[in-house]
Scaffold this motif. Sequence first.
Motif, PDB file in Angstrom:
ATOM      1  N   ALA A   1      16.548  28.163 -41.676  1.00 11.68           N
ATOM      2  CA  ALA A   1      15.532  29.217 -41.756  1.00 11.68           C
ATOM      3  C   ALA A   1      16.114  30.546 -41.291  1.00 11.68           C
ATOM      4  N   LYS A   2      16.940  30.498 -40.255  1.00 12.79           N
ATOM      5  CA  LYS A   2      17.574  31.723 -39.757  1.00 12.79           C
ATOM      6  C   LYS A   2      18.564  32.270 -40.769  1.00 12.79           C
ATOM      7  N   LEU A   3      19.285  31.377 -41.458  1.00  7.40           N
ATOM      8  CA  LEU A   3      20.221  31.810 -42.498  1.00  7.40           C
ATOM      9  C   LEU A   3      19.471  32.505 -43.628  1.00  7.40           C
ATOM     10  N   ASN A   4      18.320  31.969 -44.013  1.00  5.70           N
ATOM     11  CA  ASN A   4      17.507  32.591 -45.064  1.00  5.70           C
ATOM     12  C   ASN A   4      17.042  33.989 -44.650  1.00  5.70           C
ATOM     13  N   ILE A   5      16.621  34.121 -43.394  1.00 12.01           N
ATOM     14  CA  ILE A   5      16.161  35.425 -42.895  1.00 12.01           C
ATOM     15  C   ILE A   5      17.310  36.424 -42.865  1.00 12.01           C
ATOM     16  N   GLU A   6      18.462  35.991 -42.360  1.00  9.45           N
ATOM     17  CA  GLU A   6      19.624  36.882 -42.288  1.00  9.45           C
ATOM     18  C   GLU A   6      20.100  37.276 -43.688  1.00  9.45           C
ATOM     19  N   SER A   7      20.027  36.358 -44.646  1.00  6.88           N
ATOM     20  CA  SER A   7      20.438  36.659 -46.024  1.00  6.88           C
ATOM     21  C   SER A   7      19.518  37.718 -46.631  1.00  6.88           C
ATOM     22  N   ALA A   8      18.214  37.563 -46.393  1.00  5.92           N
ATOM     23  CA  ALA A   8      17.247  38.546 -46.906  1.00  5.92           C
ATOM     24  C   ALA A   8      17.486  39.913 -46.277  1.00  5.92           C
ATOM     25  N   GLN A   9      17.747  39.937 -44.979  1.00  5.44           N
ATOM     26  CA  GLN A   9      18.007  41.201 -44.292  1.00  5.44           C
ATOM     27  C   GLN A   9      19.303  41.836 -44.787  1.00  5.44           C
TER      28      GLN A   9
END
Length: 251
Positions: A150-158
């Motif tokens: 989930a953190k990887l998804n958030i960082e990718s979006a950012q």
Amino acid sequence: DSRNFYGESGDKKAAGLVFIQDVILSRAKRGFKSLDPMMFNNYLDLFCFNVKKFGQYERLLKPGDKDRMFLDMEIMMNEKDENIDFFENVKSLQIHLKIKALKLIERHIEHLSETSIRQVLIPIILYFLIALNQTTQRARKSEKKETLEAKLNIESAQALGLITKHLSWPFAYRLLRRLIQHMRKRGHLEKIITRAICHMIEHIPVHFPNPIEELRKLQTQDQMERDQNEGESAEGESASFFSSLVERVER
């Protein structure tokens, strides 16, 4: 052969670099855009090899000959300390190191050309957002792994939002459409891709066209493509998605 390359004159080296970029890498680039982990990793290894071997020689190219993509990417590497080597972190199987790779983008983004961003960084981020979520969707995961993903998804979006500031509008626009197409094909990624699109829109520079107007154009085009390709209307679903984006931008 890189050993023969080093012994050539400056002009021949420059010509060799053009050959490497135009013939070898251009034919292998589909691997970078592939959602297949093996193809993606094979191309990444090939690209990293060329950066290490030939980056220094791109200084021989004349302005306008070719983009200095290898030279650009040298700053993303660190052979002395793999912990701050962007590509080593991308290739790692450990999710927390992939997250570290995304954080390294902010450190170097100001020094990269738009070509390098478009042809290297964006395919990597999209691979994290789409391919990794596909390959792990059905796997049984621990709570810790789910949290890291989930953190990887958030960082990718950012990260997509961050690099939007460094893209020309035509390419940013095409990237938005590409994300929408991915979402249409992969319903389980709707939340992840919507977050990425919102981050992109929030970082669109002020000199770009009005984002709300452009979103409505995208909505119209998306609906036309749905009707043509599927032969049926998906107006409710499409309108709902774009309405939520417009509301986010207006806030």
